[in-house]
Write a protein that holds these residues in place. Structure first.
Motif, PDB file in Angstrom:
ATOM      1  N   VAL A 111       0.850  -1.105   0.065  1.00  0.00           N
ATOM      2  CA  VAL A 111       0.133  -0.030   0.059  1.00  0.00           C
ATOM      3  C   VAL A 111       0.969   1.216   0.146  1.00  0.00           C
ATOM      4  O   VAL A 111       1.807   1.413   0.594  1.00  0.00           O
ATOM      5  N   GLY A 112       0.711   1.985  -0.875  1.00  0.00           N
ATOM      6  CA  GLY A 112       1.475   3.533  -0.999  1.00  0.00           C
ATOM      7  C   GLY A 112       2.452   3.492  -2.127  1.00  0.00           C
ATOM      8  O   GLY A 112       3.074   4.371  -2.350  1.00  0.00           O
ATOM      9  N   ALA A 113       2.513   2.033  -2.736  1.00  0.00           N
ATOM     10  CA  ALA A 113       3.994   1.947  -3.475  1.00  0.00           C
ATOM     11  C   ALA A 113       3.705   2.776  -4.973  1.00  0.00           C
ATOM     12  O   ALA A 113       4.532   3.199  -5.557  1.00  0.00           O
ATOM     13  N   SER A 114       2.378   2.812  -5.260  1.00  0.00           N
ATOM     14  CA  SER A 114       1.980   3.597  -6.599  1.00  0.00           C
ATOM     15  C   SER A 114       2.520   5.267  -6.418  1.00  0.00           C
ATOM     16  O   SER A 114       3.258   5.516  -7.314  1.00  0.00           O
ATOM     17  N   GLN A 140      14.925   3.814  -4.578  1.00  0.00           N
ATOM     18  CA  GLN A 140      13.647   4.479  -4.501  1.00  0.00           C
ATOM     19  C   GLN A 140      12.563   3.421  -4.217  1.00  0.00           C
ATOM     20  O   GLN A 140      11.485   3.757  -3.771  1.00  0.00           O
ATOM     21  N   LEU A 141      12.872   2.094  -4.596  1.00  0.00           N
ATOM     22  CA  LEU A 141      11.607   1.124  -4.463  1.00  0.00           C
ATOM     23  C   LEU A 141      11.823   0.149  -3.253  1.00  0.00           C
ATOM     24  O   LEU A 141      11.066  -0.598  -3.191  1.00  0.00           O
ATOM     25  N   GLU A 142      13.029   0.636  -2.658  1.00  0.00           N
ATOM     26  CA  GLU A 142      13.311  -0.556  -1.552  1.00  0.00           C
ATOM     27  C   GLU A 142      12.068  -0.967  -0.661  1.00  0.00           C
ATOM     28  O   GLU A 142      12.085  -2.056  -0.098  1.00  0.00           O
ATOM     29  N   ALA A 143      11.377  -0.035  -0.183  1.00  0.00           N
ATOM     30  CA  ALA A 143      10.052  -0.346   0.766  1.00  0.00           C
ATOM     31  C   ALA A 143       8.788  -0.481   0.096  1.00  0.00           C
ATOM     32  O   ALA A 143       7.689  -0.186   0.694  1.00  0.00           O
ATOM     33  N   CYS A 144       8.611  -0.795  -1.247  1.00  0.00           N
ATOM     34  CA  CYS A 144       7.614  -0.713  -2.052  1.00  0.00           C
ATOM     35  C   CYS A 144       6.862  -2.222  -1.991  1.00  0.00           C
ATOM     36  O   CYS A 144       5.866  -2.219  -2.666  1.00  0.00           O
ATOM     37  N   PHE A 145       7.343  -3.389  -1.454  1.00  0.00           N
ATOM     38  CA  PHE A 145       6.958  -4.675  -1.668  1.00  0.00           C
ATOM     39  C   PHE A 145       6.719  -5.253  -0.331  1.00  0.00           C
ATOM     40  O   PHE A 145       7.376  -5.055   0.630  1.00  0.00           O
ATOM     41  N   GLN A 203      -1.808  -5.964   3.154  1.00  0.00           N
ATOM     42  CA  GLN A 203      -1.035  -4.877   2.840  1.00  0.00           C
ATOM     43  C   GLN A 203      -0.611  -4.578   1.512  1.00  0.00           C
ATOM     44  O   GLN A 203       0.079  -3.830   1.231  1.00  0.00           O
ATOM     45  N   THR A 204      -1.182  -5.554   0.600  1.00  0.00           N
ATOM     46  CA  THR A 204      -0.654  -5.410  -0.912  1.00  0.00           C
ATOM     47  C   THR A 204      -1.893  -4.666  -1.446  1.00  0.00           C
ATOM     48  O   THR A 204      -3.059  -4.989  -1.368  1.00  0.00           O
ATOM     49  N   GLU A 205      -1.433  -3.681  -2.419  1.00  0.00           N
ATOM     50  CA  GLU A 205      -2.321  -2.876  -3.065  1.00  0.00           C
ATOM     51  C   GLU A 205      -2.491  -3.476  -4.527  1.00  0.00           C
ATOM     52  O   GLU A 205      -3.319  -3.158  -5.287  1.00  0.00           O
TER      53      GLU A 205
END
Length: 536
Positions: free
Chosen positions: A106-109, A124-129, A189-191
């Motif tokens: 959630v929030g990765a977009s 920049q994408l380290e915390a996106c998964f 927690q997955t969007e």
């Protein structure tokens, strides 16, 4: 191999199991640049073997998501350092290993849409998964979820009719169901859930890319005829799944323009288009330029058949996917485990380890082998589930051995008759314009190809296209630019290198195999019944 001079063209990417590869193809369809990053060699900090982590139970197999992200950073930096002119790229597309899934937190977009050109993607994408390790196609830990899905959809055949395949452990729907059941927190927690292909496309778009119809067919979730998510399959797997997947899209659609991140960091033209990414097998069908009625035979460690189908007949074996280059048609995949290793073993036993002796045996024995038929499965076969060696004489009586030259022809004829029988079981029919495209090690042996031409009653061509998934992705980028479904793919690739004719059917072959094919099919069924009885 690099060529800094400017040439208008398209990029084709392949996010495969062991590496990320790219090719650049110019408007005459010549490859003018290629590069790759090999995960084990170039990214040792992730500790993969063969690009994956096999877990302790031997069933769970995953890959680190950030490894794929960092590999893309490295390839793009290598291209930039070589002087590659990104501004000349009109469009790009790509392929991903099939079935693997990525779970965006959630929030990765927001992170995707606001990438800073000053930093690499990895940072920049380290915390996106919500899951750092993605289940991949080698995973076989979801047997319970497969049985559950089949039970909820009316059985294996009903599921196959709906989605193109019975439930398979590696298929994404079953993987999602397991994650929901065993890690509900990560699931909630997955969007967005992406396939490897749509994940890679999302990196280029700077927003979530839809899953395409063709790769979406490898999930046990997409209704292949209506090209919509199956509500019964979605609810059998996990709640709120439809919104996490997003609507699927045609495989030849332009999903958007490249993210401004790539324009500012690498010099891409802001008008560069991203065409939907697809699976590596569908992309290979495009790379081999298959057309209606064609069949591709990859003769490797395992043998794989790619079929172009008009009217598929889903069954309990093989897979039917939506066709990646023609939305009205389908493709099928059949895998045979006993491929080149079986051929090499019979060569060693019956031809003194010599391919020229092996070829001589094929040249000096008659088509149809005097009615002698053989089944050679030193490892448990998957199409169909049989193991062992079984030999039958002209009277259909099982015998313990054949003369060496008869053994060699029985192996090769048997392998190709099995392929034709199982292909026809999925709805494939040889047409007057059918071509067979052969690739892989055994495609260099003219005598083996002659048997292939005779059994199928169609000419055999060999294709020199290396990296067919990558090159197919570049061709698909051109196809998307040319308005996709409105322009035949064959029109777009007419300038591409053509395959070379290697063998044509021997006169009289059709009459010989017309008699032998039904006989072979009956004997296969007999062995299958005996195998099942023995297992009871």
């Amino acid at each position: 191999m690099a060529e800094p001079a400017a040439r208008l063209g398209c990029l084709g990417w392949d996010f495969s199991t062991q590496q990320v590869k790219v090719v650049a193809v110019d408007s005459d369809l010549n490859v003018f640049y290629e590069d790759s990053v090999h995960f084990d060699r170039d990214l040792p900090e992730f500790g993969t073997q063969g690009g994956v982590h096999v877990h302790r139970d031997g069933l769970m197999v995953t890959s680190p998501v950030l490894m794929w992200v960092q590999a893309l950073d490295i390839v793009l930096e290598k291209m930039k350092a070589s002087g590659f002119d990104f501004s000349q790229i009109l469009a790009l597309s790509g392929a991903g290993q099939q079935h693997g899934s990525i779970y965006w937190k959630v929030g990765a977009s927001r992170a995707l849409t606001s990438l800073s050109p000053d930093l690499p993607l990895r940072q920049q994408l380290e915390a996106c998964f919500s899951l750092s390790a993605s289940p991949v196609w080698m995973d076989s830990s979801t047997t319970a979820q497969c049985r559950q899905l089949e039970a909820n959809t009316g059985g294996a055949q009903a599921l196959s009719c709906l989605t193109g395949s019975r439930a398979y452990e590696r298929f994404t729907g079953n993987q999602i169901a397991k994650i929901y059941q065993q890690n509900p927190e990560a699931y909630s927690q997955t969007e967005r859930i992406s396939l490897v292909s749509s994940f890679a496309a999302s990196l280029f778009l700077g927003s979530y890319s839809p899953i395409d119809y063709s790769d979406g067919s490898g999930m046990n979730l997409l209704q292949i005829h209506d090209k919509v998510w199956s509500q019964v399959c979605l609810s059998a797997c996990a709640p709120h799944l439809e919104e996490k997947l997003g609507p699927p899209a045609p495989s030849c659609s332009v999903v958007g323009a490249i993210s401004s991140y790539y324009v500012q960091r690498y010099g891409f033209h802001p008008g560069c288009k991203v065409v939907a990414f697809t699976g590596d097998n569908p992309a290979s069908l495009a790379g081999m330029q298959l057309e209606e009625g064609d069949i591709a035979v990859s003769l490797g460690t395992s043998d794989t058949l790619f079929l172009w189908l008009q009217e598929p007949m889903p069954s309990l074996e093989g897979h039917i996917f939506c066709n990646p280059v023609d939305p009205q048609h389908y493709m099928a995949l059949l895998c045979f485990k006993n491929g080149s290793l079986m051929r090499e073993r019979i060569r060693d036993e019956s031809a003194s380890c010599s391919w020229s002796e092996f070829s001589k045996a094929l040249q000096t024995t008659e088509m149809g082998n005097g009615g002698n038929l053989g089944f050679y499965f030193d490892v448990m076969e998957i199409t169909p589930e049989i193991s062992g060696r079984h030999r039958f004489n002209a009277e259909n009586c099982e015998v313990s051995a054949f003369p060496k030259d008869v053994e060699i022809r029985a192996l090769i004829e048997g392998q190709f008759m099995a392929k034709r029988i199982h292909a026809e079981g999925l709805g494939y029919r040889v047409m007057p314009k059918t071509k067979i495209l052969a690739t892989g090690g055994a495609s260099h042996n003219r005598d083996i190809l002659q048997v292939l031409a005779d059994v199928f009653g169609a000419p055999v061509y060999v294709t020199e296209t290396a990296n067919s998934a990558c090159v197919g992705s570049a061709y698909r980028a051109f196809h998307g630019l040319a308005a996709g479904a409105d322009v035949p793919f064959s029109e777009v690739v007419k300038l591409a290198p053509r395959p070379r004719l290697a063998a044509t059917p021997t006169p009289g072959a059709a009459q010989v195999y017309e008699v032998l094919l039904p006989k072979y099919a009956k004997l296969e069924q007999r062995i299958l019944s005996q195998t099942r009885e023995a297992l009871k």
